[in-house]
Design an enzyme around this catalytic site. Structure first.
Site, mmCIF file in Angstrom:
data_model
loop_
_atom_site.group_PDB
_atom_site.id
_atom_site.type_symbol
_atom_site.label_atom_id
_atom_site.label_comp_id
_atom_site.label_asym_id
_atom_site.label_seq_id
_atom_site.Cartn_x
_atom_site.Cartn_y
_atom_site.Cartn_z
ATOM 1 N N HIS A 86 4.541 -21.611 72.517
ATOM 2 C CA HIS A 86 3.185 -21.452 73.049
ATOM 3 C C HIS A 86 2.818 -19.974 73.166
ATOM 4 O O HIS A 86 2.718 -19.432 74.286
ATOM 5 C CB HIS A 86 3.076 -22.152 74.412
ATOM 6 N N LYS A 137 -7.125 -16.478 76.448
ATOM 7 C CA LYS A 137 -6.005 -17.117 75.764
ATOM 8 C C LYS A 137 -5.877 -16.447 74.405
ATOM 9 O O LYS A 137 -6.870 -16.244 73.710
ATOM 10 C CB LYS A 137 -6.272 -18.618 75.613
ATOM 11 N N ARG A 181 18.874 -47.256 108.822
ATOM 12 C CA ARG A 181 17.988 -46.112 108.914
ATOM 13 C C ARG A 181 18.233 -45.325 110.204
ATOM 14 O O ARG A 181 18.161 -44.096 110.216
ATOM 15 C CB ARG A 181 16.520 -46.505 108.778
ATOM 16 N N GLU A 218 4.286 -36.477 98.975
ATOM 17 C CA GLU A 218 5.674 -36.635 98.531
ATOM 18 C C GLU A 218 6.009 -35.738 97.337
ATOM 19 O O GLU A 218 7.128 -35.269 97.223
ATOM 20 C CB GLU A 218 5.949 -38.106 98.170
#
Lengths: 622, 622
Positions: free
Chosen positions: B32, B242, B313, B361
């Protein structure tokens, strides 16, 4: 104009809903009453304040406004709304959380008014994006989509994917309502009661934001009226009190997900005061607008000459174009890699059926659920590895009975030099783990083309795994392929072993066949293009005939094709040897990597000979 | 003061880096380069402008500033920086993407300067959050963490999780740099060159934002200097081109991920003008500050009386507290459910070692990777179902050689009334699919306690599955448990079948044993508390002795314990019968659901008898 009578009625409705939320969770012994109490005015004001349009007899009416509880745990409130609307009885409500009741702990589509299953937080807005996209660009209908959001779940990144995309697609038919009650499950959220913080952040992306007191009906109704006139997606940010209506619950930590015991329940009901159990709210039906409809036409045809290798990802793009006339409800979604997944072939042919979803796979999957629930067939593509970003959304799609086709390209180490971050090596396992899913892995352009059509015909979650590199054409134009099918490509009475593979390794198996044949060793070769469900009969037959099966997959071992075959054959006791990727992959040329990972034709030949040698040894010592 | 000589040197460095980026990708035939060209000044300015502190001989130096390429595909730029620093040769650079080279397509930890593997977009900022948390709250070191971000990947929700959390934790030692070059892979991003849009959105969450011309060194250096003085996390938003430096690439769509062919490469190099191949940049070493260090002490002890059921738990939370003295590098992360996962027990005991990560999460998992790379042992907990939200991050953790323990609670249908959205039913499959992972599923508090300790001792990704409901104590205090171990709980010479289970269904197996024993039928019962790796020897032995194995799991079938056992036993040919969850689950009481899904003791008893009956039939007809 909000007239006085209406507001009085709404206040009565509030009490009844609060009663219901408390009663149903107390009866069940579990549930989330305080989360339901905080959003009562917000939701009653929406449904019964005059804004919402819904055909109660016909939840599938394409013109219905849509209501999604992203904060799915506030399900008591959700169900209570429909009871107040008059179409759910108190008896039904009290079956909350009981085995066999459609009134489940978190809403699923077993309950007729659930637009899509929720309960895993942070997904409702993406589902709403899908439904709003459908209204604006596909069905061309005036319905609005409303999403009730918890403040705590605004930490979920997927919400911010939805927030960005909604502006990009000018979804001024999408309204979010954040229930800012300050308290998450175990304590205060990051922003507490700072409603301006939410408004500022959401607004910075280009949404119109309206900050209100979430318990003041005139403000709630005013907000919905204003939202109807907006040119942008609208976020209502409502300051609320968790446990509102019951003094010993209000704004108190420690009551999340706690149902009141009988004594507390009695006290709470007393506090609510006089409850009119007969009060009902009216929901006017929607205008009857005909959705855009296109009569299906026969699919096109395509021929792949046997002498020119074609990548199955290219065949995928072409297949979408070919079958679209027959499935005019199809849409294609891609996550900024359409020139890699080759969904761009479809995009160029049918730009109005293609939605660029940018690098936001979670929102893409959630939007697909929303689109599927509105009768569309979404084909959702990105790299196989990146589909894993959306696993939680895909998992939840099962409980929405979603009809979605996921397409993961760049499967396996055979993508080569980009290296492991781009390699799909767990995707077969992930999609096999999705309940009732179909997993297809075509080895050539012909089977890929046909299986895309089979996927479109099938109701449910389908996963198609495509390959980056061009692969030889294996099948003639007239071959047919079915879910749960397979193809026996090489077979004789003298087959010593069966090699079962799919996708890229199917070609390795054919190479191995040729090499072994030169040495007068014959093997059966099966193309397991349908990885789930598998063609058990053919596998059993081959197992019995040849005595052993070697599976070969460009995928990690756990949960992959090898384990699928073992699972399909059991309790039939035939040894299955699984060739899969065991070593941490790296950059390299595809052929180098297939060799390194011992899943190339060389390793297949080795394994066949090893098995033959072991048999000889057993025979001589046995 | 930015002196003239320094700027001249930086301009020379720019050219050399551009040359390297183009040359290495052209040599590899892939890569890239244009994505690398746009961020050249941003990165050279950072490393060689005087801000960055790094001990080049010692990448593990705890005091090093940290550099993460969230836009991992700009790897040519990344590697080139270290070449300019003088510690990577041009020859090494030219091994880019070659099989066996540490200079991979996207950075992995095979390359010594890679902080963490990237390449799956949208994860770098969360890794940075982890490293910044470490600096500020754990090691108490002054290093800064810099993350290079692509504009396109700002669509990823996980970035916005990181953006929210960074402010919450006052991470003013975290600097993000967005390379706003307008172009993604297949076209323009949602915001194009609208740098103010990025600044506004990020700023709305409370970051300091600095908008610059990303190719003007004085602005780049100024931004880093300003960032060092900030009281808030800093986002530099840089307008870039770019393909900058090569006219036919600049701001042109269609060049993403395209390496230049020889002719174009020669043209490009010509355009760069005179290149000083000997130019080098200096990076001053960091101040030598001693990180916080605590001498390990022996772990505590805990006893579980045989007569009182305890949820695994709960045992988890207590185990963290018990072992912490022995593992003072431990930290606990939780996603707003610590009073469900019971990590709150640890939080209450060691609040400075606990990080609330809110309902995000993905960021939690990424931060865990960052913390692990900085020598901490993160225990990352939430509901098993919600860990799936972070699968892509966990997958990438493998390529960072991350040492993380994931703990998923509320496994299976046996959680009861909350219903399927909250049920972990795919988690065993997901974590088994993670390369080289360990998967543990203790059935009682004693084994849970011991296995938490084993997990802490083990290097790598470990998953521990915990149960919601209290379960009986099975083991005495002196029992030991090891990864790859199992326990044979019931055994006799007359065992007709082996039942292998774990977690909640292990108790069902013991109940089945009792029922069958009353009918004078004896079965072997094995606790497969180590699901991966499995105790193959014990399973083979049991398979040979008893002739059949029944596996029982509160989990969907694909990729679960049944398939793991089949995989472990093959090619040994013993029938394995897998009892698992096949029907779409619903709300209900745990016992109802275990029965409904046919994984309760009743179904085990049935299956045993069915097998016995089949054997009799075979014997009589055979």
């Amino acid at each position: 104009m909000q007239d006085r009578k209406k507001l009085e009625n709404l206040e009565k409705i509030s009490k009844l809903i609060r009663y219901y939320s408390l009663a149903m969770s107390t009866a069940a012994g579990s549930g989330h009453p305080t989360s339901s109490l905080s959003a009562t005015e917000l939701m009653a004001g929406l449904l019964f304040g005059g804004t919402f349009r819904y055909d109660l007899e016909n939840p599938e009416n394409a013109n219905n406004d849509r209501l999604i509880f992203s904060k799915g745990h506030a399900s008591p409130l959700f169900y209570s709304l429909w009871a107040v609307a008059g179409t759910v009885s108190e008896k039904e409500l009290m079956s909350f959380r009981k085995f066999g009741s459609p009134i489940e702990g978190h809403p699923t589509v077993a309950f007729r008014y659930t637009e899509a299953a929720t309960g895993s937080l942070g997904q409702g807005l993406s589902i709403g994006v899908g439904m709003a996209l459908n209204a604006k660009y596909l069905d061309r209908l005036p319905y609005r989509t409303y999403v009730l959001l918890g403040d705590s779940e605004m930490a979920e990144g997927s919400q911010w994917e939805s927030i960005q995309i909604a502006v990009h697609y000018k979804l001024n038919n999408l309204v979010g309502v954040i229930d800012v009650n300050r308290l998450g499950q175990r304590g205060e959220t990051m922003y507490g009661f700072d409603v301006e913080a939410y408004a500022q952040s959401v607004g910075s992306f280009g949404w119109e934001t309206i900050v209100i007191d979430g318990h003041a009906y005139h403000e709630v109704l005013g907000a919905y009226e204003k939202a109807c006139r907006s040119e942008k997606p609208v976020m209502i940010v409502a300051k609320t009190i968790k446990g509102k209506g019951v003094s010993f619950l209000e704004d108190k930590n420690g009551w999340h997900g706690v149902a009141l015991k009988k004594d507390d329940f009695d006290m709470a009901v007393k506090e609510l005061g006089e409850i009119d159990y007969s009060v009902r709210g009216e929901i006017p039906p929607p205008e009857n607008v005909k959705p855009q409809f296109v009569e299906p036409q026969p699919a096109g045809t395509i021929t792949y000459p046997m002498d020119k290798p074609v990548a199955t990802r290219n065949a995928y793009g072409k297949a979408l174009v070919r079958i679209y006339p027959q499935f005019p409800t199809m849409v294609s979604l891609d996550a900024e890699v359409s020139n890699s997944t080759m969904s761009e072939i479809f995009k160029d042919a049918y730009p109005n059926r293609f939605f660029e979803m940018f690098i936001a796979e979670q929102n893409m999957a959630g939007a697909a659920v929303g689109l599927a629930r509105r009768g569309k067939i979404p084909f959702v593509s990105t790299f196989a590895a990146f589909l894993s970003r959306a696993f939680d959304q895909i998992r939840m799609g099962v409980y929405s009975d979603a009809n979605i086709k996921f397409v993961g390209s760049h499967a396996g180490v055979s993508i080569g030099q980009d290296g492991p971050s781009q390699m799909g090596l767990e995707d077969i396992a992930l999609f096999r783990a999705i309940l009732n899913s179909v997993v297809l892995y075509p080895c050539d352009a012909v089977s890929a083309d046909r299986l895309v059509e089979e996927a479109a015909k099938h109701w449910g979650i389908v996963y198609i795994r495509t390959t980056r590199m061009p692969t030889p054409i294996v099948y003639g134009t007239n071959e047919t392929f079915v879910i749960a099918g397979s193809k026996v490509l090489r077979k004789s009475d003298g087959d010593v072993v069966t090699v079962a593979a799919a996708g890229i390794t199917l070609h390795e198996a054919l190479k191995a066949y040729d090499e072994l044949r030169k040495q007068r060793i014959l093997i059966r070769v099966i193309d397991l293009y349908s990885v789930k469900p598998l063609d058990e009969a053919t596998l059993r037959d081959a197992a019995k005939s040849t005595g052993s099966i070697i599976t070969v997959e460009d995928h990690y071992p756990a949960g992959g094709i090898g384990e699928a075959v073992m699972s399909a054959l059991t309790p039939l006791t035939v040894p299955v040897y699984s060739l899969a990727v065991h070593k941490r992959p790296k950059s390299g040329m595809p052929a180098e990597l297939l060799d390194y990972e011992e899943i190339s034709h060389k390793s297949i030949v080795s394994k066949v000979k090893e098995i033959m040698w072991m048999r000889e040894r057993q025979a001589s010592t046995g």
